[in-house]
Write a protein that holds these residues in place. Structure first.
Motif, PDB file in Angstrom:
ATOM      1  N   ASN A  26     -13.689  10.540 -25.650  1.00  0.00           N
ATOM      2  CA  ASN A  26     -15.192  10.616 -25.252  1.00  0.00           C
ATOM      3  C   ASN A  26     -15.595  10.189 -24.105  1.00  0.00           C
ATOM      4  N   ALA A  27     -16.252  10.758 -23.168  1.00  0.00           N
ATOM      5  CA  ALA A  27     -16.523  10.507 -22.000  1.00  0.00           C
ATOM      6  C   ALA A  27     -17.656   9.052 -21.771  1.00  0.00           C
ATOM      7  N   VAL A  28     -18.339   9.093 -22.858  1.00  0.00           N
ATOM      8  CA  VAL A  28     -19.356   8.078 -22.782  1.00  0.00           C
ATOM      9  C   VAL A  28     -18.734   6.650 -23.111  1.00  0.00           C
ATOM     10  N   LEU A  29     -17.738   7.012 -24.041  1.00  0.00           N
ATOM     11  CA  LEU A  29     -16.972   5.670 -24.544  1.00  0.00           C
ATOM     12  C   LEU A  29     -16.126   5.148 -23.478  1.00  0.00           C
ATOM     13  N   ALA A  73     -23.774  -0.471 -11.765  1.00  0.00           N
ATOM     14  CA  ALA A  73     -25.118   0.275 -11.903  1.00  0.00           C
ATOM     15  C   ALA A  73     -24.943   1.635 -11.348  1.00  0.00           C
ATOM     16  N   ALA A  74     -24.513   1.658 -10.105  1.00  0.00           N
ATOM     17  CA  ALA A  74     -24.128   2.845  -9.339  1.00  0.00           C
ATOM     18  C   ALA A  74     -23.156   3.946 -10.242  1.00  0.00           C
ATOM     19  N   GLU A  75     -22.161   3.147 -10.728  1.00  0.00           N
ATOM     20  CA  GLU A  75     -21.202   3.947 -11.403  1.00  0.00           C
ATOM     21  C   GLU A  75     -21.764   4.420 -12.660  1.00  0.00           C
ATOM     22  N   ALA A  81     -24.456  11.297 -14.963  1.00  0.00           N
ATOM     23  CA  ALA A  81     -24.901  12.514 -14.341  1.00  0.00           C
ATOM     24  C   ALA A  81     -23.594  13.577 -14.613  1.00  0.00           C
ATOM     25  N   ILE A  82     -22.495  12.924 -14.741  1.00  0.00           N
ATOM     26  CA  ILE A  82     -21.409  13.903 -14.807  1.00  0.00           C
ATOM     27  C   ILE A  82     -21.181  14.212 -16.090  1.00  0.00           C
ATOM     28  N   VAL A  83     -21.517  13.196 -17.038  1.00  0.00           N
ATOM     29  CA  VAL A  83     -21.372  13.359 -18.671  1.00  0.00           C
ATOM     30  C   VAL A  83     -22.551  14.467 -19.023  1.00  0.00           C
ATOM     31  N   LEU A  84     -23.660  14.051 -18.502  1.00  0.00           N
ATOM     32  CA  LEU A  84     -24.698  15.265 -18.809  1.00  0.00           C
ATOM     33  C   LEU A  84     -24.220  16.599 -18.450  1.00  0.00           C
ATOM     34  N   SER A  92     -19.982  19.534 -25.148  1.00  0.00           N
ATOM     35  CA  SER A  92     -19.087  18.531 -25.571  1.00  0.00           C
ATOM     36  C   SER A  92     -18.771  17.700 -24.707  1.00  0.00           C
ATOM     37  N   VAL A  93     -18.662  16.380 -24.946  1.00  0.00           N
ATOM     38  CA  VAL A  93     -18.191  15.327 -23.932  1.00  0.00           C
ATOM     39  C   VAL A  93     -16.626  15.042 -24.094  1.00  0.00           C
ATOM     40  N   ASN A  94     -15.774  15.763 -24.553  1.00  0.00           N
ATOM     41  CA  ASN A  94     -14.450  15.585 -24.614  1.00  0.00           C
ATOM     42  C   ASN A  94     -13.720  15.479 -23.176  1.00  0.00           C
ATOM     43  N   ILE A  95     -13.142  14.619 -22.826  1.00  0.00           N
ATOM     44  CA  ILE A  95     -12.532  14.354 -21.798  1.00  0.00           C
ATOM     45  C   ILE A  95     -11.302  15.550 -21.326  1.00  0.00           C
ATOM     46  N   ASP A  96     -10.683  15.857 -22.331  1.00  0.00           N
ATOM     47  CA  ASP A  96      -9.710  17.084 -22.309  1.00  0.00           C
ATOM     48  C   ASP A  96     -10.315  18.366 -21.679  1.00  0.00           C
ATOM     49  N   GLU A  97     -11.458  18.413 -21.873  1.00  0.00           N
ATOM     50  CA  GLU A  97     -12.162  19.657 -21.433  1.00  0.00           C
ATOM     51  C   GLU A  97     -12.772  19.411 -19.724  1.00  0.00           C
ATOM     52  N   ALA A  98     -12.631  18.282 -19.308  1.00  0.00           N
ATOM     53  CA  ALA A  98     -13.409  17.867 -18.255  1.00  0.00           C
ATOM     54  C   ALA A  98     -12.601  18.647 -16.992  1.00  0.00           C
ATOM     55  N   ASP A  99     -11.340  18.748 -17.214  1.00  0.00           N
ATOM     56  CA  ASP A  99     -10.368  19.547 -16.138  1.00  0.00           C
ATOM     57  C   ASP A  99     -10.921  21.098 -15.982  1.00  0.00           C
ATOM     58  N   LEU A 100     -11.848  21.391 -16.775  1.00  0.00           N
ATOM     59  CA  LEU A 100     -12.005  22.991 -16.598  1.00  0.00           C
ATOM     60  C   LEU A 100     -13.154  22.972 -15.594  1.00  0.00           C
ATOM     61  N   MET A 101     -13.618  21.933 -15.374  1.00  0.00           N
ATOM     62  CA  MET A 101     -14.931  21.911 -14.492  1.00  0.00           C
ATOM     63  C   MET A 101     -14.634  22.284 -12.832  1.00  0.00           C
TER      64      MET A 101
END
Length: 103
Positions: A26-29, A73-75, A81-84, A92-101
């Motif tokens: 999870n990207a938030v975690l 704070a900047a991070e 913003a990236i998670v949203l 979904s906020v699954n990191i495995d799907e983040a490479d599809l961006m």
């Protein structure tokens, strides 16, 4: 000032943060784990700054700790913003799907 307890606490906190980054999907975690690692670095900076202040009166550790807090704070702003954006595009906020961006 004894530096053993704050340094051991910071090492433990940093290890928990590294474990969270490496094991979570999870990207938030993951962002929360990065913040734990930044908190550990801040504790180290304040500890070493307090040790140096007793010798020469400088407060460089505390000043660098303020810079670490500003970077954190900047991070958080950029990371959330990236998670949203990821949630809006993939539902979904699954990191495995983040490479599809990248496409």
């Amino acid at each position: 000032m004894q530096a053993a307890f704050p340094l051991m606490f910071a090492a433990l906190l940093f290890c928990v943060g590294v474990y969270g980054v490496l094991s979570r999907r999870n990207a938030v975690l993951v962002l929360m784990s990065v913040e734990l690692m930044l908190a550990a670095v801040t504790i180290n900076l304040v500890t070493f700054g307090a040790l140096a202040a007793t010798q020469d009166g400088l407060f460089t550790g505390q000043v660098f700790a303020l810079f670490v807090l500003a970077v954190g704070a900047a991070e958080v702003g950029v990371g959330l913003a990236i998670v949203l954006l990821l949630y809006r595009n993939r539902a979904s906020v699954n990191i495995d799907e983040a490479d599809l961006m990248k496409y």
